[in-house]
Design a protein around this motif. Sequence first.
Motif, short mmCIF file in Angstrom:
data_model
loop_
_atom_site.label_atom_id
_atom_site.label_comp_id
_atom_site.label_asym_id
_atom_site.label_seq_id
_atom_site.Cartn_x
_atom_site.Cartn_y
_atom_site.Cartn_z
N ILE A 73 4.81 -7.11 8.55
CA ILE A 73 5.06 -6.95 7.11
C ILE A 73 5.62 -8.25 6.52
CG2 ILE A 73 6.43 -5.67 5.39
CD1 ILE A 73 6.35 -3.28 7.41
N THR A 80 1.86 -14.02 0.80
CA THR A 80 1.60 -13.74 -0.62
C THR A 80 2.47 -14.62 -1.52
OG1 THR A 80 1.15 -11.48 -0.02
CG2 THR A 80 1.53 -11.89 -2.34
N ASN A 195 9.22 3.80 6.97
CA ASN A 195 7.90 4.39 7.19
C ASN A 195 7.69 4.85 8.62
OD1 ASN A 195 6.25 4.29 4.60
ND2 ASN A 195 7.29 2.31 4.65
N CYS A 221 2.42 9.72 -3.16
CA CYS A 221 1.36 9.18 -2.30
C CYS A 221 0.58 10.32 -1.64
CB CYS A 221 1.97 8.25 -1.25
SG CYS A 221 2.63 6.75 -1.99
N GLU A 240 -2.21 8.73 6.22
CA GLU A 240 -2.76 8.16 4.98
C GLU A 240 -1.66 8.02 3.92
OE1 GLU A 240 -5.64 6.88 4.05
OE2 GLU A 240 -6.84 7.28 5.84
N ARG A 243 0.51 4.99 4.84
CA ARG A 243 -0.22 3.76 4.46
C ARG A 243 0.02 3.43 3.00
NH1 ARG A 243 -6.41 4.17 4.82
NH2 ARG A 243 -6.26 2.06 4.03
N ARG A 244 -0.09 4.47 2.17
CA ARG A 244 0.04 4.25 0.73
C ARG A 244 1.48 3.92 0.34
NH1 ARG A 244 -4.31 6.81 1.78
NH2 ARG A 244 -6.13 6.88 0.40
N MET A 246 3.54 2.30 2.21
CA MET A 246 3.75 0.90 2.62
C MET A 246 3.09 -0.03 1.61
SD MET A 246 3.54 1.04 6.73
CE MET A 246 4.22 -0.57 6.91
N TYR A 247 1.87 0.30 1.24
CA TYR A 247 1.14 -0.54 0.30
C TYR A 247 1.91 -0.66 -1.02
CZ TYR A 247 -2.36 -2.19 -2.97
OH TYR A 247 -3.00 -2.90 -3.95
N LYS A 248 2.37 0.48 -1.52
CA LYS A 248 3.12 0.50 -2.78
C LYS A 248 4.40 -0.32 -2.67
CE LYS A 248 2.29 4.70 -5.43
NZ LYS A 248 2.66 4.67 -6.81
N ILE A 250 5.19 -2.71 -0.51
CA ILE A 250 4.95 -4.14 -0.31
C ILE A 250 4.43 -4.78 -1.60
CG2 ILE A 250 3.57 -5.84 0.99
CD1 ILE A 250 3.76 -3.84 3.39
N SER A 251 3.54 -4.09 -2.28
CA SER A 251 3.02 -4.64 -3.55
C SER A 251 4.16 -4.80 -4.54
CB SER A 251 1.99 -3.73 -4.21
OG SER A 251 1.03 -3.35 -3.30
#
Length: 367
Positions: A73, A80, A195, A221, A240, A243-244, A246-248, A250-251
């Motif tokens: 991560i 980024t 997570n 999510c 799933e 995943r979402r 984590m994505y949220k 991190i974004s």
Amino acid sequence: MILKPYAADPSYSIGRQYNETKSKFRNDFQRDRDRIIHSSAFRRLEYKTQVFVNHEGDMFRTRLTHSLEVSQISRGIARTLNCHEDLAEAIALAHDLGHTPFGHAGQDSLNACMKSFDGFEHNLQSLRVVDFLEQRYADFDGLNLTFETREGILKHCSLKNARNLGQVGERFIKKQQPSLEAQLVNHADEIAYNNHDIDDGYRSGVLEYNALMDVSLFKECAELVKKDYPKIDEARRIHETIRRIMYKSISDICETSETNLNESNPKTIDEIRTLPKLINFSEEMSQKQLELKKFLRCFLYEHERVVEMTDNAKEIVKDLFDYFLSNPSKMSESFQSKSTKDEARAVADYLAGMTDRYAIKTHKEIS
Ligand code: MG
């Protein structure tokens, strides 16, 4: 790697404690990372508890897999934000090296044992591991890491301890920040454990899907997943959902931090150190992360099955501490020392370095 001017740069590193010839092929932060991976403390993370005691099952996170997830991560966020990925990776892989066996229970117990001997802090212990306890090099004790990696490892520190640490402790006295790489690893740590603890908690049977639906980040999510995949089984739905999350998360951290960086427009890493913390979640996401943390504390970390496991671990650590403090000659030779004060510290170093199973085995032998 494209670096922004405020990123850490190995060519301008504050340097190592002992001077060394530069490597022809690797920058100093890569070298730090490689030394960490080859250390014996790093290998021992494989047999140390994250939340579930290591021998509870093969499917749960250990400190090693946790550290690898933190590093993954961290590298993503560092890339980024055009920060130094190698430094972020080195800090992430080393951040838990000082953890005792049996997770937080082990650390609390050891801290209690060390109460009259200046206490025990796992962060400070991680620094002790890389500064003194690893004994592999002919010219020095420890791994002789760069200042920047050491600064990142020392996430918290009491003022009292900070005063004894020289340059690496100064920021706690001056109330300054570490590099962005260090700041982002802290958040990556949090994202990783929030997570993977949902995942481990669910697979252990301690956390239930319906209970998790009370957590707003999980719920929003999970609803997206349900809409896209109405028919998948619960285990896939959880994955799933994670995943979402984590994505949220991190974004959010990348976007918020980028905005902060654009606003304060720092020109150098030294400026980063004097500015307020710039790597952050948005206010809204901070609240959601806090809610998730509180949920995990109540329903996982303080769940009777986990507590029962960790209570037992506390006893083991206490027994081992008492035993080795009265019988220092029974410790491995490298941990034996002379003065009374250092004796307790040597016992703490010895215990903190133990894996869960080694601690259990030793405990059986002395009982
Ligand atoms: Mg951690």
